[in-house]
Structures are given as structure tokens and as C-alpha cells.
Design an enzyme around this catalytic site. Sequence first.
Site, PDB file in Angstrom:
ATOM      1  CE  LYS A  15      -2.221  -0.809   3.865  1.00  0.00           C
ATOM      2  NZ  LYS A  15      -1.628  -2.075   4.343  1.00  0.00           N
ATOM      3  NE  ARG A  90      -4.275  -0.787   9.612  1.00  0.00           N
ATOM      4  CZ  ARG A  90      -3.164  -0.241   9.113  1.00  0.00           C
ATOM      5  NH1 ARG A  90      -3.139   1.026   8.769  1.00  0.00           N
ATOM      6  NH2 ARG A  90      -2.095  -0.982   8.955  1.00  0.00           N
ATOM      7  NE  ARG A 129       7.089  -2.543   5.730  1.00  0.00           N
ATOM      8  CZ  ARG A 129       5.780  -2.342   5.869  1.00  0.00           C
ATOM      9  NH1 ARG A 129       5.055  -1.970   4.834  1.00  0.00           N
ATOM     10  NH2 ARG A 129       5.202  -2.523   7.027  1.00  0.00           N
ATOM     11  NE  ARG A 165       6.303  -0.220   9.884  1.00  0.00           N
ATOM     12  CZ  ARG A 165       5.128  -0.142   9.286  1.00  0.00           C
ATOM     13  NH1 ARG A 165       5.028   0.476   8.129  1.00  0.00           N
ATOM     14  NH2 ARG A 165       4.058  -0.657   9.834  1.00  0.00           N
ATOM     15  NE  ARG A 176       1.675  -4.451  11.159  1.00  0.00           N
ATOM     16  CZ  ARG A 176       2.658  -4.207  10.291  1.00  0.00           C
ATOM     17  NH1 ARG A 176       3.823  -4.797  10.415  1.00  0.00           N
ATOM     18  NH2 ARG A 176       2.460  -3.362   9.315  1.00  0.00           N
TER      19      ARG A 176
END
Length: 224
Positions: A15, A90, A129, A165, A176
Amino acid sequence: MAGRLLILGAPGAGKGTQAQRLAERYSIPHISTGDIFRSHTEKGTEFGKQIEDYMTSGRLVPDTLACEIIVKRLSEDDCSDGYILDGFPRSVPQAEHLEALLDKKGDSLDAALVLEVPDEEIVGRLTARRTCSGCGKIYNLQFQPPQEDGKCDEVDCEGAELLQREDDQEKTIRRRLDVYHETTEPLIDFYTRKGLRKSVESGNLTPDDIAAKIEKLLMAEGVC
Ligand code: AMP
């Protein structure tokens, strides 16, 4: 023509990367609630202290706080010609809040893009990531590695460090994903019923391929 777009998908579906590209392509602001929240936690503001535990444990920040942030951000001048929302809404209550806010202004959304990525791919993607500590540019060690290990490619960043992160650790990623399936996925039906859902099959594709698909879709639908 600018538009009011939002992008939905599991964490790690791409996203942020696609929203950044759309923002540049259509000259609209990229509004990421995750980025806004992280900037509060990094600066240690009162708001940041309120939301920190939710974020590091992979839970959603309460709807009232997320809505408060988005109402404020969408009232800024740069949002008058459109925007791309990334990470908001969300939950169904957040989507209803956004709808009411837009209705009040006589505005509406143009499209809800849904990035569809199989769950098995998500964990691999997220553990790879990295984000630039300077400009926030997103890298992926598999698909989009930096030229020099651990350093941002952007000239202005002067080799700023790339960071992982805290919530991209595997245990938190799985939490998540559960939250996504339980609370965020119902939004796909919500926007399908409103005729706004535009699905993009994004599994096993590079960011360039996904961007090309999105552009084609938006053009075909006459959205942007
Ligand atoms: P993201 O960068 O979009 O993956 O968001 C990182 C974290 O910020 C999420 O795991 C949530 O804890 C929080 N967050 C971001 N956007 C929202 C939202 N719209 N509602 C509630 N929590 C959010």
C-alpha cells in the site's frame, strides 16, 4: 484530474509503495495514518505516548483517535483537490466516519483500490522491508534493494540508514494479519456495495508491475 482514492490491503501488500507512486503521478498528497502515528511516537508527543503500545504490539489504535487524526489532516489546504489514503480506514466504523465527513462537504470517494496478496507472501515481504530513516522511502531487500547495503539511494539523504520497523518482526506481523482479516477485510465488502472497489491481484508481482496494473485500471474506469 485528481481524485480521492484509498488503498486497502493486508500489511505488506504494498500500500505504502503504491500510494507514494500514485501521489507523485497525480500530484496529490499521500496520507498514511501509520506514518503520522509513527512521527508522533518518534517525537514522543502526548498523542504518541497514547498510541505507542497499540502500534508496537500490532493492534489497531482506537477508532476515535484514528478518526481524530484523519479529520485534522483532511482539513488541510493540500487536500482540496484530492488525496490518496493509505492505512485509513481500517475498520467499518472508520469507513462510516470518513463517509459522513465527505458527505458533509458534498464530496465522495472515487475509488477504493484493493491490493490482493496471498497471506503466505506477506510474511516474507514484511521481514524484508526496510525504510529510510531520512526520507521514509520504502525498500524491499528482495524486490527493491538499495544500491548500497543498508543505505538510502536518494542523493538528498546522503546515505541515511535503512531501518526495519519494530512491528515488522514475524510475531507482530502475524498479529497484524489476524487484525487485518478480522477488522479491515470487511471493508472490501463495504466498498464493493458502494461500487468503489477496484481489485488488483498483486501476488508475485514487482512494484512496477503492480503500479502499471493500477494505472491501467484507473484509466479504464476514468477515475484519474
Ligand atoms: P501501517 O504503517 O499502515 O502498517 O500502520 C502501522 C500501525 O499503525 C498499525 O499496525 C496500527 O497499530 C496503526 N494504525 C495505522 N493506521 C491505523 C488506523 N486507520 N486505525 C487504527 N490503527 C492504525
